[in-house]
Write an enzyme that holds these catalytic residues in place. Structure first.
Site, PDB file in Angstrom:
ATOM      1  CG  ASN A  10      -7.750  20.778  35.465  1.00 44.99           C
ATOM      2  OD1 ASN A  10      -6.714  19.869  35.693  1.00 44.99           O
ATOM      3  ND2 ASN A  10      -8.195  21.202  36.624  1.00 44.99           N
ATOM      4  CE  LYS A  13     -12.174  19.525  37.098  1.00 48.11           C
ATOM      5  NZ  LYS A  13     -13.245  20.121  36.252  1.00 48.11           N
ATOM      6  CG  ASP A  69     -18.567  23.027  37.313  1.00 47.85           C
ATOM      7  OD1 ASP A  69     -17.472  23.529  36.531  1.00 47.85           O
ATOM      8  OD2 ASP A  69     -19.152  23.654  38.435  1.00 47.85           O
ATOM      9  N   GLY A 151      -5.162  22.504  43.598  1.00 46.95           N
ATOM     10  CA  GLY A 151      -6.234  23.013  44.394  1.00 46.95           C
ATOM     11  C   GLY A 151      -6.413  23.475  45.845  1.00 46.95           C
ATOM     12  CE1 TYR A 152     -10.126  26.658  47.923  1.00 42.02           C
ATOM     13  CE2 TYR A 152     -10.497  25.877  45.712  1.00 42.02           C
ATOM     14  CZ  TYR A 152     -10.562  26.984  46.610  1.00 42.02           C
ATOM     15  OH  TYR A 152     -11.068  28.192  46.333  1.00 42.02           O
ATOM     16  CE  LYS A 173      -8.026  14.516  44.577  1.00 45.42           C
ATOM     17  NZ  LYS A 173      -7.706  15.705  43.995  1.00 45.42           N
ATOM     18  CG  HIS A 178     -14.851  15.705  44.667  1.00 43.91           C
ATOM     19  ND1 HIS A 178     -13.588  15.420  45.216  1.00 43.91           N
ATOM     20  CD2 HIS A 178     -14.655  16.647  44.036  1.00 43.91           C
ATOM     21  CE1 HIS A 178     -12.792  16.201  44.374  1.00 43.91           C
ATOM     22  NE2 HIS A 178     -13.335  16.954  44.005  1.00 43.91           N
TER      23      HIS A 178
HETATM   24  P1  IMP Z   1     -13.575  23.103  37.861  1.00 47.98           P
HETATM   25  O1  IMP Z   1     -14.574  21.963  37.949  1.00 47.98           O
HETATM   26  O2  IMP Z   1     -12.404  22.984  37.221  1.00 47.98           O
HETATM   27  O3  IMP Z   1     -14.613  24.231  37.715  1.00 47.98           O
HETATM   28  O4  IMP Z   1     -12.784  23.202  39.288  1.00 47.98           O
HETATM   29  C1  IMP Z   1     -13.096  24.457  40.361  1.00 47.98           C
HETATM   30  C2  IMP Z   1     -12.026  24.297  41.386  1.00 47.98           C
HETATM   31  O5  IMP Z   1     -12.493  23.512  42.378  1.00 47.98           O
HETATM   32  C3  IMP Z   1     -10.774  23.931  40.943  1.00 47.98           C
HETATM   33  O6  IMP Z   1     -10.082  25.116  40.413  1.00 47.98           O
HETATM   34  C4  IMP Z   1      -9.958  23.701  42.316  1.00 47.98           C
HETATM   35  O7  IMP Z   1      -9.962  24.840  42.850  1.00 47.98           O
HETATM   36  C5  IMP Z   1     -11.408  22.923  43.352  1.00 47.98           C
HETATM   37  N1  IMP Z   1     -11.161  21.480  43.069  1.00 47.98           N
HETATM   38  C6  IMP Z   1     -11.983  20.723  42.501  1.00 47.98           C
HETATM   39  N2  IMP Z   1     -11.817  19.626  42.416  1.00 47.98           N
HETATM   40  C7  IMP Z   1     -10.547  19.454  43.285  1.00 47.98           C
HETATM   41  C8  IMP Z   1      -9.585  18.440  44.075  1.00 47.98           C
HETATM   42  O8  IMP Z   1      -9.976  17.436  43.809  1.00 47.98           O
HETATM   43  N3  IMP Z   1      -8.823  18.858  44.718  1.00 47.98           N
HETATM   44  C9  IMP Z   1      -8.635  20.178  45.108  1.00 47.98           C
HETATM   45  N4  IMP Z   1      -9.541  21.131  44.525  1.00 47.98           N
HETATM   46  C10 IMP Z   1     -10.377  20.854  43.747  1.00 47.98           C
END
Ligand code: IMP
Length: 196
Positions: A10, A13, A69, A151-152, A173, A178
Site C-alpha cells: 500500500n 502507507k 495492520d 479509505g475512511y 493528519k 493512529h
Molecule cells: P490494512 O492495515 O491495510 O489492512 O488497512 C485496513 C483498512 O483500514 C484500509 O483499507 C482502510 O480502509 C482502513 N484504514 C486504515 N488506516 C486508515 C487511515 O489512516 N485512513 C482511512 N482508512 C484507513
C-alpha cells in the site's frame, strides 16, 4: 542509517510512514527490496495480522521487517467492527465511496476509532518481536468531506476537530493519526535503544 523493510504494497502507507519517520530510518518498500509476497491475513487481531505479514517477509531478508495492520471500529456497528475487516467491509458494500455514503447517512455521530498495530521483527536478533499500538478516537461525520488521505478518512472526524481527516493536510493528519501514535512509540524505542 537503520534500514527497515516495510511489509506492505500500500503506497499510501509507505508515504505516511516515511513522512513520520522524519528521515531517521531508511524504509524500504517490498518493491524497493524486490520482494513479492501476499500472505493470507487470517489472524483474529490487528497484532496477529501484522505479525503474519512481517513474518512472511523475513523469509526473504536479513534486514529488520516491520508491518502494520490497521482499521476502523464504529461503535454502532458492533464491538471492534469492522476492525480487521475494514478493507473487506468496504468491498462487500460496493466499494469505499459507496460505503462512506452509507456510513454518514446511517451512523452519523457514532463513536469510532482507528487503531494501528505495528510489529517489528529481527531488529536486535533473529526471532525478536516488538509490538507498538496507536489509536485515534473520533466519530463518524454527518457528511462526506475532503479529498485527502484514503479509505475512511472522508467520514471520520477526530476528537477535538469539526471536520473529517480528509480535510486535513497530510502533515496535519500525520501528527494525530493512529499510525503516527504507533510510529511515535516505535521511534521512542529506537531512540532509547541507540538504533537511531
Ligand atoms: P490494512 O492495515 O491495510 O489492512 O488497512 C485496513 C483498512 O483500514 C484500509 O483499507 C482502510 O480502509 C482502513 N484504514 C486504515 N488506516 C486508515 C487511515 O489512516 N485512513 C482511512 N482508512 C484507513
Amino acid at each position: 542509517m537503520l534500514k527497515i523493510i516495510i511489509a506492505t504494497n500500500n503506497q499510501h502507507k509507505v508515504e505516511e510512514l516515511n513522512a513520520m519517520l522524519e528521515g531517521k530510518v531508511e524504509l524500504l518498500s517490498l518493491k524497493d527490496a524486490g520482494i513479492s509476497v501476499d500472505p493470507d491475513e487470517n489472524g483474529k487481531t490487528y497484532a496477529e495480522n501484522a505479525f503474519i505479514k512481517a513474518q512472511a517477509v523475513t523469509k526473504f531478508t536479513n534486514l529488520p521487517v516491520m508491518s502494520d495492520d490497521s482499521g476502523i471500529e464504529i461503535d454502532e456497528l458492533g464491538e471492534h467492527f469492522p476492525g480487521i475487516y475494514s478493507h473487506r467491509f468496504a468491498v462487500e458494500n460496493g466499494g469505499q465511496e459507496k460505503l462512506n455514503k452509507i456510513l454518514v447517512s446511517k451512523h452519523p455521530n457514532s463513536k469510532a476509532r482507528f487503531t494501528c498495530h505495528i510489529v517489528l521483527l529481527n531488529l536486535n536478533f533473529e526471532g525478536e518481536r516488538l509490538d507498538f499500538e496507536g489509536i485515534m478516537e473520533g466519530k463518524i461525520n454527518t457528511k462526506i468531506e475532503g479529498i485527502n488521505g484514503f479509505g475512511y478518512d472522508p467520514v471520520f472526524v477526530p476528537e477535538g476537530y469539526n471536520h473529517s481527516v480528509a480535510t486535513l493536510k497530510p502533515e496535519e493528519k500525520n501528527v494525530i493519526s493512529h499510525r503516527y501514535n504507533a510510529v511515535k512509540k516505535l521511534l521512542n524505542y529506537l531512540f532509547e535503544n541507540n538504533k537511531i
